[in-house]
Design an enzyme around this catalytic site. Sequence first.
Site, PDB file in Angstrom:
ATOM      1  N   ASN A  54       0.874  -1.180   0.000  1.00 16.87           N
ATOM      2  CA  ASN A  54       0.000   0.000   0.000  1.00 16.87           C
ATOM      3  C   ASN A  54       0.910   1.228   0.000  1.00 16.87           C
ATOM      4  OD1 ASN A  54      -1.772   2.075   0.536  1.00 16.87           O
ATOM      5  ND2 ASN A  54      -2.235   1.411   2.637  1.00 16.87           N
ATOM      6  N   TRP A  55       1.025   1.862  -1.166  1.00 19.98           N
ATOM      7  CA  TRP A  55       1.984   2.975  -1.291  1.00 19.98           C
ATOM      8  C   TRP A  55       1.474   4.263  -0.654  1.00 19.98           C
ATOM      9  CZ3 TRP A  55       4.139   2.781  -7.025  1.00 19.98           C
ATOM     10  CH2 TRP A  55       4.732   1.528  -7.236  1.00 19.98           C
ATOM     11  N   LYS A  56       0.199   4.287  -0.300  1.00 20.36           N
ATOM     12  CA  LYS A  56      -0.402   5.494   0.285  1.00 20.36           C
ATOM     13  C   LYS A  56      -0.151   6.702  -0.630  1.00 20.36           C
ATOM     14  CE  LYS A  56      -0.090   3.327   4.730  1.00 20.36           C
ATOM     15  NZ  LYS A  56      -0.015   3.446   6.178  1.00 20.36           N
ATOM     16  N   HIS A  70      -9.394   1.270   4.790  1.00 24.46           N
ATOM     17  CA  HIS A  70      -8.121   1.428   5.508  1.00 24.46           C
ATOM     18  C   HIS A  70      -8.344   2.351   6.709  1.00 24.46           C
ATOM     19  CE1 HIS A  70      -4.031   2.630   6.448  1.00 24.46           C
ATOM     20  NE2 HIS A  70      -3.669   1.492   5.893  1.00 24.46           N
ATOM     21  N   GLU A 124      -5.205  -4.849  10.742  1.00 26.87           N
ATOM     22  CA  GLU A 124      -4.133  -3.896  11.057  1.00 26.87           C
ATOM     23  C   GLU A 124      -4.459  -3.179  12.358  1.00 26.87           C
ATOM     24  OE1 GLU A 124      -2.268  -2.632   7.016  1.00 26.87           O
ATOM     25  OE2 GLU A 124      -3.994  -1.364   7.350  1.00 26.87           O
ATOM     26  N   SER A 131       3.568  -1.969  10.186  1.00 26.62           N
ATOM     27  CA  SER A 131       5.021  -2.036  10.388  1.00 26.62           C
ATOM     28  C   SER A 131       5.639  -3.380  10.003  1.00 26.62           C
ATOM     29  CB  SER A 131       5.387  -1.669  11.825  1.00 26.62           C
ATOM     30  OG  SER A 131       5.051  -0.316  12.082  1.00 26.62           O
ATOM     31  N   GLY A 147       2.937  -1.088   4.182  1.00 27.51           N
ATOM     32  CA  GLY A 147       2.945   0.326   3.827  1.00 27.51           C
ATOM     33  C   GLY A 147       4.360   0.806   3.541  1.00 27.51           C
ATOM     34  N   GLY A 148       4.974   1.449   4.520  1.00 29.45           N
ATOM     35  CA  GLY A 148       6.287   2.075   4.360  1.00 29.45           C
ATOM     36  C   GLY A 148       7.331   1.213   3.658  1.00 29.45           C
ATOM     37  N   GLY A 192       2.778   2.366  10.618  1.00 28.14           N
ATOM     38  CA  GLY A 192       3.737   3.446  10.419  1.00 28.14           C
ATOM     39  C   GLY A 192       4.515   3.841  11.661  1.00 28.14           C
ATOM     40  N   GLU A 199      -6.737   4.749   7.782  1.00 28.52           N
ATOM     41  CA  GLU A 199      -6.557   6.181   7.479  1.00 28.52           C
ATOM     42  C   GLU A 199      -7.809   6.751   6.812  1.00 28.52           C
ATOM     43  OE1 GLU A 199      -2.819   5.672   5.451  1.00 28.52           O
ATOM     44  OE2 GLU A 199      -1.926   5.138   7.381  1.00 28.52           O
TER      45      GLU A 199
HETATM   46  P1  PGA Z   1       2.961   0.412   7.521  1.00 35.10           P
HETATM   47  O1  PGA Z   1       1.472   0.592   6.899  1.00 35.10           O
HETATM   48  O2  PGA Z   1       3.497  -0.884   6.967  1.00 35.10           O
HETATM   49  O3  PGA Z   1       3.726   1.620   7.063  1.00 35.10           O
HETATM   50  O4  PGA Z   1       2.808   0.342   8.996  1.00 35.10           O
HETATM   51  C1  PGA Z   1       0.607  -0.489   6.729  1.00 35.10           C
HETATM   52  C2  PGA Z   1      -0.725  -0.011   6.224  1.00 35.10           C
HETATM   53  O5  PGA Z   1      -1.202   1.030   6.688  1.00 35.10           O
HETATM   54  O6  PGA Z   1      -1.351  -0.646   5.332  1.00 35.10           O
END
Ligand code: PGA
Length: 257
Positions: free
Chosen positions: A9-11, A94, A166, A213, A234-235, A172, A96
């Site tokens: 997930n590149w956000k 998600h 999650e 993470s 994500g990251g 993050g 967010e």
């Molecule tokens: P993260 O994000 O790996 O940066 O913690 C995961 C996500 O929000 O899908």
Amino acid sequence: MRKPFIAGNWKMHKTIEEAVSLVRALKKELANVEGCDVAVCPPFVTLPAVREALEGSDIGLGAQNVHWEDEGAFTGEVSPLMLVGLCDYVIIGHSERRNVFGETDEWINKKVHAALAHSLKPIICVGESLEQNRAGETEPFVGGQVRAAFEGITAAQAKLVTMAYEQIWAIGTGLAATGEDANEIIGSAVRGTLADLYGDDVAQTMRVQYGGSVKPQNVAEFLSQPEIDGALVGGASLKAPDFSEIVKKGLAAHLKQ
Ligand code: PGA
């Protein structure tokens, strides 16, 4: 055995040029990997270019969000109809989207219906906050999110869905859950709820990713757990060497089970 599925997930990261160069690198690094579904979910505006760059590779493509209407006066939104032929998956709900943009369980359910009606495969995210976890509310809360997301969805449709569990404080922050904790919650609150809704046979076919993470250093801890079928990253999905290492180490850990 469920085939593992690892998605990035590149956000809100990567310009078109950067996105293309990242997937070109991933294509090379993951060319010989078999036995694991892999997908990237870049920002909307990069989808056409990324799709083109992915030609000839098994890496799937997903969007990070979708509206539930096919068209209309919804400034800034992207409809499921617009994604048809462009991507295979779509992340829905998600944390967010839920917490920063105020998406409700009801909206998420509408999005799941709309995605499935257009043959887009949803990756539905659920997860509790640190306060809810500490208050012992994880199971009813996450179970409730799952029930709400699947309202009116048939068993045949449910089988096309991937779940992503999650924990919000693990996203993050570098503070991932332990593999055992995540395994237990997924077994009870996610797969357990799906089994209540659709029966154990259907629930056993559905894939559940862990997210929050996930890195090359900890992916094996999660993918070696029986209830965890993959990761939503994500990251660490923003760098080709890291994401490729996650896929390779995750797959190896999964196969060892
Ligand atoms: P993260 O994000 O790996 O940066 O913690 C995961 C996500 O929000 O899908």
